[in-house]
Scaffold this motif. Structure first.
Motif, PDB file in Angstrom:
ATOM      1  N   CYS A  94     -23.306  27.601   0.158  1.00  0.00           N
ATOM      2  CA  CYS A  94     -24.280  28.607  -0.270  1.00  0.00           C
ATOM      3  C   CYS A  94     -25.657  27.994  -0.418  1.00  0.00           C
ATOM      4  CB  CYS A  94     -23.870  29.197  -1.615  1.00  0.00           C
ATOM      5  SG  CYS A  94     -22.362  30.162  -1.508  1.00  0.00           S
ATOM      6  N   MET A  95     -26.651  28.853  -0.366  1.00  0.00           N
ATOM      7  CA  MET A  95     -28.025  28.420  -0.541  1.00  0.00           C
ATOM      8  C   MET A  95     -28.220  27.898  -1.964  1.00  0.00           C
ATOM      9  SD  MET A  95     -31.549  30.611  -0.075  1.00  0.00           S
ATOM     10  CE  MET A  95     -31.126  31.058   1.579  1.00  0.00           C
ATOM     11  N   PRO A  96     -28.889  26.758  -2.113  1.00  0.00           N
ATOM     12  CA  PRO A  96     -29.171  26.249  -3.463  1.00  0.00           C
ATOM     13  C   PRO A  96     -29.971  27.276  -4.273  1.00  0.00           C
ATOM     14  CG  PRO A  96     -29.660  24.597  -1.801  1.00  0.00           C
ATOM     15  CD  PRO A  96     -29.374  25.871  -1.070  1.00  0.00           C
ATOM     16  N   ASP A  97     -29.673  27.358  -5.559  1.00  0.00           N
ATOM     17  CA  ASP A  97     -30.319  28.340  -6.432  1.00  0.00           C
ATOM     18  C   ASP A  97     -31.837  28.271  -6.374  1.00  0.00           C
ATOM     19  OD1 ASP A  97     -27.933  29.413  -7.302  1.00  0.00           O
ATOM     20  OD2 ASP A  97     -27.862  28.193  -9.132  1.00  0.00           O
ATOM     21  N   ASP A  98     -32.389  27.061  -6.450  1.00  0.00           N
ATOM     22  CA  ASP A  98     -33.849  26.920  -6.459  1.00  0.00           C
ATOM     23  C   ASP A  98     -34.456  27.449  -5.161  1.00  0.00           C
ATOM     24  OD1 ASP A  98     -36.392  25.929  -7.560  1.00  0.00           O
ATOM     25  OD2 ASP A  98     -36.275  24.469  -5.916  1.00  0.00           O
ATOM     26  N   ALA A  99     -33.862  27.096  -4.039  1.00  0.00           N
ATOM     27  CA  ALA A  99     -34.380  27.561  -2.745  1.00  0.00           C
ATOM     28  C   ALA A  99     -34.268  29.080  -2.650  1.00  0.00           C
ATOM     29  CB  ALA A  99     -33.628  26.893  -1.602  1.00  0.00           C
ATOM     30  N   ARG A 100     -33.142  29.619  -3.111  1.00  0.00           N
ATOM     31  CA  ARG A 100     -32.942  31.073  -3.051  1.00  0.00           C
ATOM     32  C   ARG A 100     -33.991  31.794  -3.888  1.00  0.00           C
ATOM     33  NH1 ARG A 100     -30.135  33.800  -6.437  1.00  0.00           N
ATOM     34  NH2 ARG A 100     -28.938  32.019  -7.121  1.00  0.00           N
ATOM     35  N   LYS A 101     -34.274  31.299  -5.072  1.00  0.00           N
ATOM     36  CA  LYS A 101     -35.271  31.940  -5.942  1.00  0.00           C
ATOM     37  C   LYS A 101     -36.675  31.827  -5.362  1.00  0.00           C
ATOM     38  CE  LYS A 101     -32.539  31.278 -10.094  1.00  0.00           C
ATOM     39  NZ  LYS A 101     -32.316  30.449 -11.273  1.00  0.00           N
ATOM     40  N   ARG A 102     -37.005  30.650  -4.832  1.00  0.00           N
ATOM     41  CA  ARG A 102     -38.336  30.465  -4.248  1.00  0.00           C
ATOM     42  C   ARG A 102     -38.520  31.314  -2.998  1.00  0.00           C
ATOM     43  NH1 ARG A 102     -38.423  24.571  -3.316  1.00  0.00           N
ATOM     44  NH2 ARG A 102     -40.335  25.017  -2.223  1.00  0.00           N
ATOM     45  N   ALA A 103     -37.483  31.393  -2.150  1.00  0.00           N
ATOM     46  CA  ALA A 103     -37.573  32.220  -0.941  1.00  0.00           C
ATOM     47  C   ALA A 103     -37.714  33.689  -1.327  1.00  0.00           C
ATOM     48  CB  ALA A 103     -36.341  32.009  -0.065  1.00  0.00           C
ATOM     49  N   ARG A 104     -36.960  34.115  -2.322  1.00  0.00           N
ATOM     50  CA  ARG A 104     -37.053  35.515  -2.762  1.00  0.00           C
ATOM     51  C   ARG A 104     -38.466  35.832  -3.268  1.00  0.00           C
ATOM     52  NH1 ARG A 104     -33.991  38.841  -7.447  1.00  0.00           N
ATOM     53  NH2 ARG A 104     -34.560  40.834  -6.589  1.00  0.00           N
ATOM     54  N   HIS A 105     -39.056  34.898  -3.999  1.00  0.00           N
ATOM     55  CA  HIS A 105     -40.424  35.096  -4.496  1.00  0.00           C
ATOM     56  C   HIS A 105     -41.401  35.237  -3.329  1.00  0.00           C
ATOM     57  CE1 HIS A 105     -43.983  34.711  -6.978  1.00  0.00           C
ATOM     58  NE2 HIS A 105     -44.394  33.734  -6.194  1.00  0.00           N
ATOM     59  N   ARG A 106     -41.284  34.364  -2.337  1.00  0.00           N
ATOM     60  CA  ARG A 106     -42.189  34.425  -1.184  1.00  0.00           C
ATOM     61  C   ARG A 106     -41.990  35.722  -0.401  1.00  0.00           C
ATOM     62  NH1 ARG A 106     -44.637  29.456   0.618  1.00  0.00           N
ATOM     63  NH2 ARG A 106     -44.252  27.846  -0.907  1.00  0.00           N
ATOM     64  N   LEU A 107     -40.751  36.166  -0.299  1.00  0.00           N
ATOM     65  CA  LEU A 107     -40.485  37.422   0.402  1.00  0.00           C
ATOM     66  C   LEU A 107     -41.011  38.618  -0.375  1.00  0.00           C
ATOM     67  CD1 LEU A 107     -36.956  36.668   1.825  1.00  0.00           C
ATOM     68  CD2 LEU A 107     -39.113  36.820   3.091  1.00  0.00           C
ATOM     69  N   SER A 108     -41.002  38.534  -1.686  1.00  0.00           N
ATOM     70  CA  SER A 108     -41.598  39.600  -2.499  1.00  0.00           C
ATOM     71  C   SER A 108     -43.097  39.681  -2.255  1.00  0.00           C
ATOM     72  CB  SER A 108     -41.322  39.359  -3.985  1.00  0.00           C
ATOM     73  OG  SER A 108     -39.957  39.486  -4.260  1.00  0.00           O
ATOM     74  N   ILE A 109     -43.720  38.530  -2.117  1.00  0.00           N
ATOM     75  CA  ILE A 109     -45.151  38.485  -1.792  1.00  0.00           C
ATOM     76  C   ILE A 109     -45.385  39.127  -0.428  1.00  0.00           C
ATOM     77  CG2 ILE A 109     -47.076  36.946  -1.204  1.00  0.00           C
ATOM     78  CD1 ILE A 109     -45.933  35.037  -3.397  1.00  0.00           C
ATOM     79  N   ALA A 110     -44.555  38.779   0.551  1.00  0.00           N
ATOM     80  CA  ALA A 110     -44.689  39.357   1.893  1.00  0.00           C
ATOM     81  C   ALA A 110     -44.517  40.861   1.845  1.00  0.00           C
ATOM     82  CB  ALA A 110     -43.659  38.739   2.839  1.00  0.00           C
ATOM     83  N   ARG A 111     -43.554  41.328   1.057  1.00  0.00           N
ATOM     84  CA  ARG A 111     -43.345  42.771   0.948  1.00  0.00           C
ATOM     85  C   ARG A 111     -44.579  43.449   0.356  1.00  0.00           C
ATOM     86  NH1 ARG A 111     -38.120  44.730  -2.010  1.00  0.00           N
ATOM     87  NH2 ARG A 111     -38.756  42.967  -3.261  1.00  0.00           N
TER      88      ARG A 111
END
Length: 113
Positions: free
Chosen positions: A25-42
């Motif tokens: 599975c994706m590491p928690d830190d990477a998953r949270k950071r990617a989600r944050h960046r995708l929220s910015i993109a949205r």
């Protein structure tokens, strides 16, 4: 009860994945950071859609916002890739799945722009 030797020869558990030890599975830190960046993109994407609803939308302004979305998406992809490299590729030899991980990574890299 299993003996200690059996326990030590069992498949190594995958990091960061509490529900399925056979799945990486994706590491928690990477998953949270990617989600944050995708929220910015949205957010940027939503602002572009609103801009285009107006008759006075200026092409260059729209292009700038599109570029911002692309940058946010690229940043999210970088975070995910780094997490994969650190958590899974670097530890593949320990798990004994080096060939599979390299093939998977090559497949994933085909989608990078």
């Amino acid at each position: 009860m299993t003996d200690t030797k059996e326990q030590n020869t069992a498949e190594p558990t995958a990091p960061h994945c509490p529900t399925d030890s056979a799945h990486l599975c994706m590491p928690d830190d990477a998953r949270k950071r990617a989600r944050h960046r995708l929220s910015i993109a949205r957010g940027h994407l939503e602002s572009i859609v609103k801009m285009l609803e107006k008759e006075d939308a200026y092409c260059v302004d729209v292009l700038r916002q599109i570029k911002a979305v692309q940058g946010a998406l690229s940043g999210a992809a970088d975070v995910v890739l780094r997490g994969h490299l650190e958590a899974h590729v670097a530890t593949a030899a320990d798990r004994g799945d080096t060939v599979e991980i390299v093939e998977e990574l090559m497949e994933a890299l085909r989608y990078r722009s």
